[in-house]
Design an enzyme around this catalytic site. Structure first.
Site, PDB file in Angstrom:
ATOM      1  N   HIS A  17      44.748 -24.297  15.114  1.00 30.04           N
ATOM      2  CA  HIS A  17      45.694 -25.379  15.395  1.00 30.04           C
ATOM      3  C   HIS A  17      45.385 -26.082  16.711  1.00 30.04           C
ATOM      4  O   HIS A  17      45.771 -27.247  16.882  1.00 30.04           O
ATOM      5  CB  HIS A  17      47.120 -24.829  15.440  1.00 30.04           C
ATOM      6  CG  HIS A  17      47.692 -24.545  14.085  1.00 30.04           C
ATOM      7  ND1 HIS A  17      47.398 -23.393  13.384  1.00 30.04           N
ATOM      8  CD2 HIS A  17      48.533 -25.263  13.296  1.00 30.04           C
ATOM      9  CE1 HIS A  17      48.035 -23.418  12.224  1.00 30.04           C
ATOM     10  NE2 HIS A  17      48.724 -24.532  12.133  1.00 30.04           N
ATOM     11  N   GLY A  18      44.751 -25.400  17.633  1.00 28.02           N
ATOM     12  CA  GLY A  18      44.450 -26.059  18.897  1.00 28.02           C
ATOM     13  C   GLY A  18      43.811 -25.103  19.880  1.00 28.02           C
ATOM     14  O   GLY A  18      43.960 -23.886  19.777  1.00 28.02           O
TER      15      GLY A  18
END
Length: 484
Positions: free
Chosen positions: A333-334
């Site tokens: 996701h990041g």
């Protein structure tokens, strides 16, 4: 100076997409002979992507060409009965895809983390120019990886037509934020798909539903979450209202995007997989991941968890695999330690539930289990949303009463009654939707869903118009998952 609402990224909830791109694309698409529609999808999707940055379109095309070629080479090795060569080509394709993803997504994170260690040891850090993250790269590289692995596993034949494969990778409704599609599921529809008034109307209704969720609810609730996470000294009431607001905002933002993507697909004759199924009524984290971002959770299970050994190597290794899968899923996701913490949180709970034998598909409804699950999910969203672990720690401390209790003057000044009213509406929609999910007679659900979509199209039209007017009046607001 041009209006920023027309020149910003061309997201589904933007004027340029609604009033220029979409009518032009669908007009040509519907009038084109069936054999030309995939080519038009490629042209339209590349234009959609290039609106953001033309230079990254070249990277996107390169990933497409490389994976098409690798799929053909794997198939040729299978035909020649050369399993080692097929495996080497598969590994080369996967490594190439993950290298692209790793460089653009994690180079800055790796350098920053390394520099932190250097400075802690009194050594001067080194500098690397910031790497810009291409939008959608997490999604289209995952789709490419699944294609290469599926061809290697003989779960699907390779794409014969490069235009069909390019259309699969580029298909703009799902290009930026999913659902994460697989070639083997979409290949029959790439070869033949019907266009009909009923399907188009169903798609319009689904698109409007998602648009309303995003613009009317998610964007209206967002100030409650943003203001709370910006507080330096939140109270307990601030923290709980902030956490509830983000829980509502994230669901309506992401599921709203997914509804619009599925609706656009229906207008074009495609049926995508569902990505959400009332996740906040889940009674365990195991069940939650069967209802939240379904296309990603099944991707992680099929291509990561099972590849790590799944549950085939004993209990301890199963728990480790669950934890590792979710940590990597969080990192997907990041590039931030907050996502690692969020993934570890979910992975640890999944491992505990596996050890306790928790049923991930409960037949009945147990309020205490539901409440505990929702609490775990909300606590996880704090780390997911926070800019840093320190910011998350500040919210956690407030949640558990380490500070003032009532709403702080700073938070009250930053929010409005309109924000609170829309938060109440969002909660009401979740309650009604969750209750409907639990009470639905599964055998009649598909038929009833189609009838509901037709009726909702007429009922939702005035609300959709109001949402469009709100969009035109508000500032540009991208989808939360665009950053991933």
């Amino acid at each position: 100076m041009p209006d920023a609402r027309w020149t910003a990224e061309m997201v589904f909830s933007s004027n340029i997409f609604l009033f220029v791109f979409l009518p032009a694309f669908l007009g040509v698409y519907c009038l084109s002979p069936a054999r030309w529609r995939n080519a038009w999808i490629v042209v339209g999707s590349y234009a959609f992507y290039a609106w953001w940055r033309l230079d990254f379109l070249a990277l996107f095309v390169l990933v497409t060409v490389v994976n098409y070629a690798v799929g053909r080479r794997i198939h040729a090795a299978h035909v020649d009965q050369a399993p080692r060569r097929a495996r080497n080509w598969m590994l080369a394709g996967v490594i190439a895809d993950l290298s692209v993803l790793g460089y653009f997504k994690y180079a800055n994170f790796g350098v920053d983390s390394f520099n932190l260690m250097l400075t802690s040891a009194g050594v001067a850090p080194f500098h690397l120019a910031d790497v810009v993250l291409p939008i959608g790269i997490s999604f289209y590289t995952f789709q490419a990886v699944s294609y290469v692995i599926d061809v290697y596993r003989r779960d699907t034949p390779p794409a014969d037509n490069p235009i069909d494969f390019a259309a699969f990778i580029a298909l703009f409704p799902q290009l930026i934020a999913g659902p994460v599609l697989r070639y083997k599921d979409l290949a029959p529809q790439l070869r033949h798909r019907p266009l009909s008034g009923d399907l188009f109307g169903e798609g319009v209704a689904r698109f409007m539903q998602g648009f309303i969720k995003k613009v009317l609810i998610a964007d209206s609730v967002a100030p409650l979450a943003d203001a709370g996470f910006a507080l330096q000294d939140p109270s307990m009431a601030d923290a709980w209202l902030t956490t509830l607001a983000y829980t509502v905002q994230l669901y309506f933002d992401f599921s709203g995007y997914t509804d619009m993507a599925i609706g656009l697909g229906l207008m074009m004759g495609f049926r995508f997989i569902e990505n959400f199924r009332q996740p906040y009524v889940a009674q365990s984290i195991t069940e939650f991941w069967r209802r939240w971002h379904i296309s990603l959770s099944t991707w992680l299970k099929d291509y990561l968890y099972i590849s790590l050994g799944g549950n085939r190597r004993g209990r301890l290794r199963t728990y480790v695999n669950l934890l590792l899968t979710m940590v990597l899923g969080g990192l997907w996701h990041g590039a931030n330690w907050t996502f690692v913490a969020w993934g570890a949180w979910h992975g640890a709970i999944l491992a505990v539930e596996r050890a306790l034998g928790v049923d991930g598909r409960p037949a009945g409804f147990r309020p205490l289990r539901w409440a505990l699950t929702l609490l775990f999910v909300m606590l996880g969203w704090v780390a997911f949303r926070a800019e840093s672990l320190a910011d998350a720690g500040r919210i956690y401390a407030a949640l558990f009463g380490l500070g003032p209790t009532g709403l702080s003057p700073a938070y009250v000044a930053a929010i409005s009654q309109f924000n609170l009213a829309l938060l109440g509406l969002g909660v009401a929609v979740l309650v009604i939707g969750g209750a409907g999910d639990r009470l639905a007679a599964q055998a009649a659900a598909p038929v009833r869903h189609r009838r509901l979509m037709r009726w909702s199209a007429a009922l939702a039209l005035p609300v959709f118009v109001a949402a469009v007017l709100k969009l035109s009046a508000d500032a540009y607001s991208p989808f939360l998952y665009f950053q991933f």
